[in-house]
Design a protein around this motif. Sequence first.
Motif, PDB file in Angstrom:
ATOM      1  N   VAL A 100      54.565  93.335  71.826  1.00  0.00           N
ATOM      2  CA  VAL A 100      54.274  94.752  72.027  1.00  0.00           C
ATOM      3  C   VAL A 100      54.493  95.478  70.700  1.00  0.00           C
ATOM      4  O   VAL A 100      55.558  95.376  70.082  1.00  0.00           O
ATOM      5  CB  VAL A 100      55.185  95.357  73.121  1.00  0.00           C
TER       6      VAL A 100
ATOM      7  N   GLU B  68      52.263  99.796  83.137  1.00  0.00           N
ATOM      8  CA  GLU B  68      52.247  98.363  82.823  1.00  0.00           C
ATOM      9  C   GLU B  68      53.094  97.586  83.837  1.00  0.00           C
ATOM     10  O   GLU B  68      52.681  96.533  84.334  1.00  0.00           O
ATOM     11  CB  GLU B  68      52.809  98.158  81.407  1.00  0.00           C
ATOM     12  N   LYS B  69      54.270  98.128  84.140  1.00  0.00           N
ATOM     13  CA  LYS B  69      55.160  97.454  85.088  1.00  0.00           C
ATOM     14  C   LYS B  69      54.498  97.343  86.470  1.00  0.00           C
ATOM     15  O   LYS B  69      54.502  96.268  87.088  1.00  0.00           O
ATOM     16  CB  LYS B  69      56.485  98.227  85.194  1.00  0.00           C
TER      17      LYS B  69
ATOM     18  N   SER C 107      51.638  94.796  86.304  1.00  0.00           N
ATOM     19  CA  SER C 107      52.101  93.405  86.173  1.00  0.00           C
ATOM     20  C   SER C 107      52.726  92.929  87.482  1.00  0.00           C
ATOM     21  O   SER C 107      52.538  91.767  87.875  1.00  0.00           O
ATOM     22  CB  SER C 107      53.069  93.249  84.995  1.00  0.00           C
TER      23      SER C 107
ATOM     24  N   TRP D 203      50.163  85.885  88.048  1.00  0.00           N
ATOM     25  CA  TRP D 203      51.069  85.951  86.881  1.00  0.00           C
ATOM     26  C   TRP D 203      52.417  85.364  87.321  1.00  0.00           C
ATOM     27  O   TRP D 203      53.393  86.103  87.487  1.00  0.00           O
ATOM     28  CB  TRP D 203      51.211  87.406  86.445  1.00  0.00           C
TER      29      TRP D 203
ATOM     30  N   LEU E 105      56.974  85.205  83.929  1.00  0.00           N
ATOM     31  CA  LEU E 105      57.098  86.306  82.962  1.00  0.00           C
ATOM     32  C   LEU E 105      58.514  86.291  82.421  1.00  0.00           C
ATOM     33  O   LEU E 105      59.474  86.523  83.169  1.00  0.00           O
ATOM     34  CB  LEU E 105      56.800  87.654  83.650  1.00  0.00           C
TER      35      LEU E 105
ATOM     36  N   ARG F 238      61.083  87.483  79.110  1.00  0.00           N
ATOM     37  CA  ARG F 238      61.333  88.204  77.868  1.00  0.00           C
ATOM     38  C   ARG F 238      61.754  87.201  76.804  1.00  0.00           C
ATOM     39  O   ARG F 238      62.556  86.290  77.077  1.00  0.00           O
ATOM     40  CB  ARG F 238      62.462  89.234  78.090  1.00  0.00           C
TER      41      ARG F 238
ATOM     42  N   TYR G 160      60.622  92.424  71.372  1.00  0.00           N
ATOM     43  CA  TYR G 160      59.842  93.168  72.369  1.00  0.00           C
ATOM     44  C   TYR G 160      58.557  92.377  72.583  1.00  0.00           C
ATOM     45  O   TYR G 160      57.467  92.716  72.089  1.00  0.00           O
ATOM     46  CB  TYR G 160      59.563  94.588  71.877  1.00  0.00           C
ATOM     47  N   ALA G 161      58.733  91.240  73.282  1.00  0.00           N
ATOM     48  CA  ALA G 161      57.644  90.281  73.465  1.00  0.00           C
ATOM     49  C   ALA G 161      57.940  89.464  74.713  1.00  0.00           C
ATOM     50  O   ALA G 161      59.090  89.410  75.162  1.00  0.00           O
ATOM     51  CB  ALA G 161      57.539  89.367  72.251  1.00  0.00           C
ATOM     52  N   ASN G 162      56.893  88.853  75.254  1.00  0.00           N
ATOM     53  CA  ASN G 162      57.124  87.982  76.409  1.00  0.00           C
ATOM     54  C   ASN G 162      56.311  86.701  76.308  1.00  0.00           C
ATOM     55  O   ASN G 162      55.293  86.639  75.622  1.00  0.00           O
ATOM     56  CB  ASN G 162      56.811  88.718  77.724  1.00  0.00           C
TER      57      ASN G 162
ATOM     58  N   LEU H 103      49.095  98.470  78.408  1.00  0.00           N
ATOM     59  CA  LEU H 103      49.591  98.323  77.026  1.00  0.00           C
ATOM     60  C   LEU H 103      48.637  97.533  76.129  1.00  0.00           C
ATOM     61  O   LEU H 103      48.933  97.335  74.941  1.00  0.00           O
ATOM     62  CB  LEU H 103      50.955  97.609  77.027  1.00  0.00           C
TER      63      LEU H 103
HETATM   64  O1  LIG Z   1      57.347  94.352  78.151  1.00  0.00           O
HETATM   65  C1  LIG Z   1      56.460  93.487  77.945  1.00  0.00           C
HETATM   66  O2  LIG Z   1      56.746  92.323  77.660  1.00  0.00           O
HETATM   67  C2  LIG Z   1      54.994  93.853  78.064  1.00  0.00           C
HETATM   68  C3  LIG Z   1      54.506  93.890  79.459  1.00  0.00           C
HETATM   69  C4  LIG Z   1      54.518  92.701  80.276  1.00  0.00           C
HETATM   70  C5  LIG Z   1      54.909  93.017  81.524  1.00  0.00           C
HETATM   71  C6  LIG Z   1      55.339  94.346  81.513  1.00  0.00           C
HETATM   72  O3  LIG Z   1      55.790  95.006  82.461  1.00  0.00           O
HETATM   73  O4  LIG Z   1      55.225  94.842  80.259  1.00  0.00           O
END
Ligand SMILES: O=C(O)C[C@H]1C=CC(=O)O1
Length: 92
Positions: A9, A27-28, A31, A40, A43, A45, A50-52, A73
Amino acid sequence: MLFHVRMDVRLPHDLDPQVKADLVAREKAYSQQLQRAGKWPQLWRIAGEYANFSVFDVDSAEELHELLSALPLFPYLDVEVTPLVRHPSKVD
Ligand SMILES: O=C(O)C[C@H]1C=CC(=O)O1
């Protein structure tokens, strides 16, 4: 088809805090909708970033592209996609 996806991000530092909060909330919600639909399933972190790391379970690369492009996003993401196939040594 399974795809491993890394999302970094990259929000502009001068982005209006209200705009940022709205983007993150949308986004939340999106997702979580895709997670509940089974599209999905993973998921995570990436610690300290600030990446997944994610896994998507979709019918085609086109569907993956559609889902990713619709992320609120998306304009602020660096996205790296890796197609996955079953490993021959995997035990069921
Ligand atoms: O925060 C992030 O990693 C980016 C994105 C992926 C899911 C979400 O809720 O935000």
